[in-house]
Design an enzyme around this catalytic site. Structure first.
Site, short mmCIF file in Angstrom:
data_model
loop_
_atom_site.label_atom_id
_atom_site.label_comp_id
_atom_site.label_asym_id
_atom_site.label_seq_id
_atom_site.Cartn_x
_atom_site.Cartn_y
_atom_site.Cartn_z
N ARG A 78 -3.00 8.12 2.59
CA ARG A 78 -1.87 7.31 2.13
C ARG A 78 -1.00 8.01 1.08
O ARG A 78 0.13 7.58 0.85
CB ARG A 78 -2.37 5.99 1.55
N LYS A 135 -25.29 17.59 17.46
CA LYS A 135 -26.40 16.67 17.18
C LYS A 135 -26.00 15.30 16.67
O LYS A 135 -26.85 14.44 16.49
CB LYS A 135 -27.40 17.32 16.23
N MET A 144 -7.79 3.28 9.07
CA MET A 144 -7.00 2.14 8.56
C MET A 144 -5.97 1.66 9.57
O MET A 144 -5.80 2.27 10.62
CB MET A 144 -6.27 2.56 7.29
N GLY A 145 -5.22 0.65 9.17
CA GLY A 145 -4.13 0.19 10.03
C GLY A 145 -3.97 -1.31 10.10
O GLY A 145 -3.14 -1.81 10.84
N ARG A 146 -4.81 -2.06 9.36
CA ARG A 146 -4.82 -3.52 9.47
C ARG A 146 -5.02 -3.95 10.91
O ARG A 146 -5.69 -3.26 11.66
CB ARG A 146 -3.51 -4.12 8.94
N ILE A 199 1.93 2.87 6.43
CA ILE A 199 1.22 3.84 7.27
C ILE A 199 0.76 3.17 8.56
O ILE A 199 0.49 3.85 9.55
CB ILE A 199 -0.02 4.45 6.55
N TYR A 257 -7.69 5.89 2.59
CA TYR A 257 -7.03 6.34 1.36
C TYR A 257 -6.75 7.84 1.39
O TYR A 257 -5.86 8.31 0.70
CB TYR A 257 -7.88 5.93 0.15
N GLU A 258 -7.50 8.58 2.22
CA GLU A 258 -7.29 10.03 2.31
C GLU A 258 -5.88 10.37 2.76
O GLU A 258 -5.38 11.48 2.51
CB GLU A 258 -8.26 10.65 3.35
N ASP A 282 6.05 -7.98 5.47
CA ASP A 282 6.13 -9.12 4.55
C ASP A 282 7.13 -8.86 3.43
O ASP A 282 7.90 -9.74 3.04
CB ASP A 282 4.75 -9.44 3.96
N GLY A 297 0.82 -1.21 0.00
CA GLY A 297 0.00 0.00 0.00
C GLY A 297 0.86 1.26 0.00
O GLY A 297 1.97 1.27 0.52
#
Ligand code: FBP
Length: 552
Positions: free
Chosen positions: A428, A242, A250-252, A204, A425-426, A176, A81
């Site tokens: 990465r 309200k 994210m973060g797995r 990330i 995705y915002e 990995d 990623g």
């Protein structure tokens, strides 16, 4: 290509290097420190890595380096990623390589590890590289998730590298991919292929870290991006008063991103997957605790709030963990029959009928949309893709049902309206912070020096990161020392240990001390946007996680 004013300005940013790396490159020499060994499974790892096991830690100091100017072709691969700063790792390698010998060439294999197998590459020169300096994204050469794991693939890597006279490969990736880097380095030595392999710590998620790798690159920028967005939502929530916002990040598996965002923004609730596992908390008990906080705030007339939900939490809830593992096995075992089913409800029934009684029960209480998400394609490692499970919606729905029940019982008197969000995705591909720009450039520059020192099977390591960049230390760590044996697909495999949130570590303890106050009071902090210019305490500061870990 049209370029934004910020991008234009960022082109001019000169990343800061540790002092030793800013010396004339011909005067930087490797210093070999103590021999290393992994913490566990030494014998097994030594047997699997006879050529790269037990090597020394390396640092750099002023000294003669006669081999530095030798002509070299080096290749780079981006793996997995996206993470902000990848372009700067490549810039760092390129600048060091050209400083050592202007004839050196940098090859970029395209689209991740598959690029090397397909011999798909481009030569990176100044003209091509310059617009990418200090920018986010991996679009300079692209990335991919192909795993290099078979002997045929390793041999193909050697064949392609040798055909271009490439004598070193830098693999920029997570745990990995760096495990793969170590396996490849060992294979090349075994087969006497003259190709060195160096890894760089990217993700990330922040889960590739240990004593020697203080942080993976991209974590800083991604968490600052999410924290800005969470802070903005918190302020909106505190203005309109309200909505309860359920924000998945994210973060797995690891909850580092959620924890860092919580330290930055002080939300009312932040779940931590590792704690859920330690407390063996069921889904029902998580929902009850969230509902209790919402009710306690409602008693003070505060019918709004922020809940941060790390995407990996779902995997740690004991009954869901067992369910996911049964589904993983089932889908691997009966993939043909399962894939032949066209309709979602048929797939759900197929799985339901084959689960253990306890898992069938856990599966039954999930909404249909979540059941479908649990059955979606696995990642290349055979794992469920947690980023695709809408845990934010699941919890918002279940908490609402719980509150309805509490209202009937007279234990909840508030009004509940929820909004859900997913931030992943915002962050990465955001413009890397000054920290990530400097850190990544240093990692890349350092990676070339490891190559020029004749090393292989090492990870580029830059430490002392809470100090100003000029005081950082540069060096290399043998990848085998970060490994242990884990069962993957039913077989023991050597892998770099994934770092989950340490419940004894200061970042979590700090959060645990404060969270009751944050739950009931409105203690939001609004971090605002990343600053690229201005006073260093604002524009160069790293994460609160790292600061707390290092007691700064
Ligand atoms: P890496 O582990 O490859 O660094 O990826 C990080 C990540 O952003 C995770 O946080 C997320 O779960 C996953 O990638 C999403 O994968 P994809 O980009 O394939 O949707």
């Amino acid at each position: 290509m049209e370029i934004s004013p910020l991008q234009q300005l960022r082109h001019g940013y000169k990343p800061k290097l540790p002092k030793i790396l800013s010396e004339d490159i011909t005067t930087i020499a490797a210093v070999f420190g103590e021999k290393t060994a992994p913490k566990r499974d030494q014998d097994l790892i030594r047997a699997l890595f006879p050529h790269t096991y037990g090597k020394s830690r390396v640092s750099f100091a002023k000294g003669p380096n006669p081999a530095i100017g030798e002509k070299r072709n080096v290749a780079v691969i981006l793996s997995g990623g996206q993470a902000p700063g990848g372009h700067n790792v490549i810039s760092g390698i390129f600048d060091a390589l050209k400083a050592a010998n202007p004839e050196n060439l940098l090859y970029g294999f395209k689209g991740g590890p598959s690029g090397i197998l397909e011999d798909s590459y481009r030569i990176i020169d100044s003209e091509y590289l310059d617009p990418y300096r200090n920018t986010g994204g991996f679009d300079i050469i692209g990335s991919g998730r192909t795993k290099l794991e078979t002997l045929e693939q390793f041999e193909r890597c050697a064949e392609v590298c040798l055909s271009h006279d490439i004598s070193a490969l830098v693999i920029i990736g997570g745990d990995d991919s760096n495990t793969n880097a170590a396996v490849l380095a060992e294979y090349f030595l075994e087969k006497r292929h003259p190709i060195q392999v160096i890894g760089c710590p990217k993700t990330i998620d922040g889960d590739l870290k240990n004593e020697y790798i203080e942080i993976s690159f991209g974590f800083d920028t991604a968490t600052k991006t999410y924290s800005e967005l969470i802070g903005n939502i918190a302020r909106d929530s505190n203005s309109a008063k309200k909505y309860w916002h359920f924000i998945k990040v994210m973060g797995r598996s690891a909850s580092h991103i959620g924890l860092e965002c919580a330290l930055e923004t002080q939300p009312n609730i932040c779940l931590i997957g590792e704690e859920v596992a330690a407390r063996k908390q069921s889904l029902k008990s998580i929902v009850n605790e969230m509902a209790q906080i919402i009710s306690a705030r409602a008693d003070q007339g505060l019918n709004f709030g922020i809940a941060i939900i790390p995407e990996g939490v779902i995997e740690f809830i004991p009954e869901i963990k067992v369910l996911i593992s049964e589904v993983n096995d089932l889908l691997a075992r009966e993939s043909e029959a399962f894939n032949a089913l066209a309709k979602a409800n048929e797939k759900i029934d197929f799985v339901k009928d084959r689960l253990s009684e306890a898992s069938a029960e856990a599966f039954a209480i999930l909404p249909t949309s979540i059941k479908e998400q649990l059955l979606m394609d696995r990642d290349p490692h055979g794992n469920v893709q947690v980023s695709r499970i809408e845990t934010d919606k699941l919890l918002a729905e279940m908490v609402e049902s719980r509150l309805v029940k509490m209202k009937r019982e007279g234990t909840y008197k508030g009004k509940f309206s929820s909004m859900t969000h997913f931030f992943g995705y915002e962050g990465r591909c955001a413009f890397p912070t000054n920290f990530d720009s400097d850190y990544c450039y240093s990692l890349g520059y350092n990676a070339f020096l490891l190559i020029a020192s004749g090393l292989t099977g090492y990870m580029s390591s830059v430490t002392g990161l809470t100090k100003p960049a000029v005081e950082w230390n540069a060096g290399g760590i043998p990848i085998t020392m970060m490994m242990n044996m884990e069962v993957r697909h039913g077989e023991p495999k050597p892998v770099i240990e994934k770092a989950l949130v340490d419940l004894e570590g200061e970042p979590f303890k700090h959060f645990a001390r404060e969270r009751e106050t944050w739950a009931i009071e409105t203690a939001f902090v609004y971090p605002g946007a990343i600053q690229y210019f201005g006073p260093p305490e604002v524009s160069d500061r790293t994460t609160l996680t790292l600061a707390l870990e290092q007691g700064v």
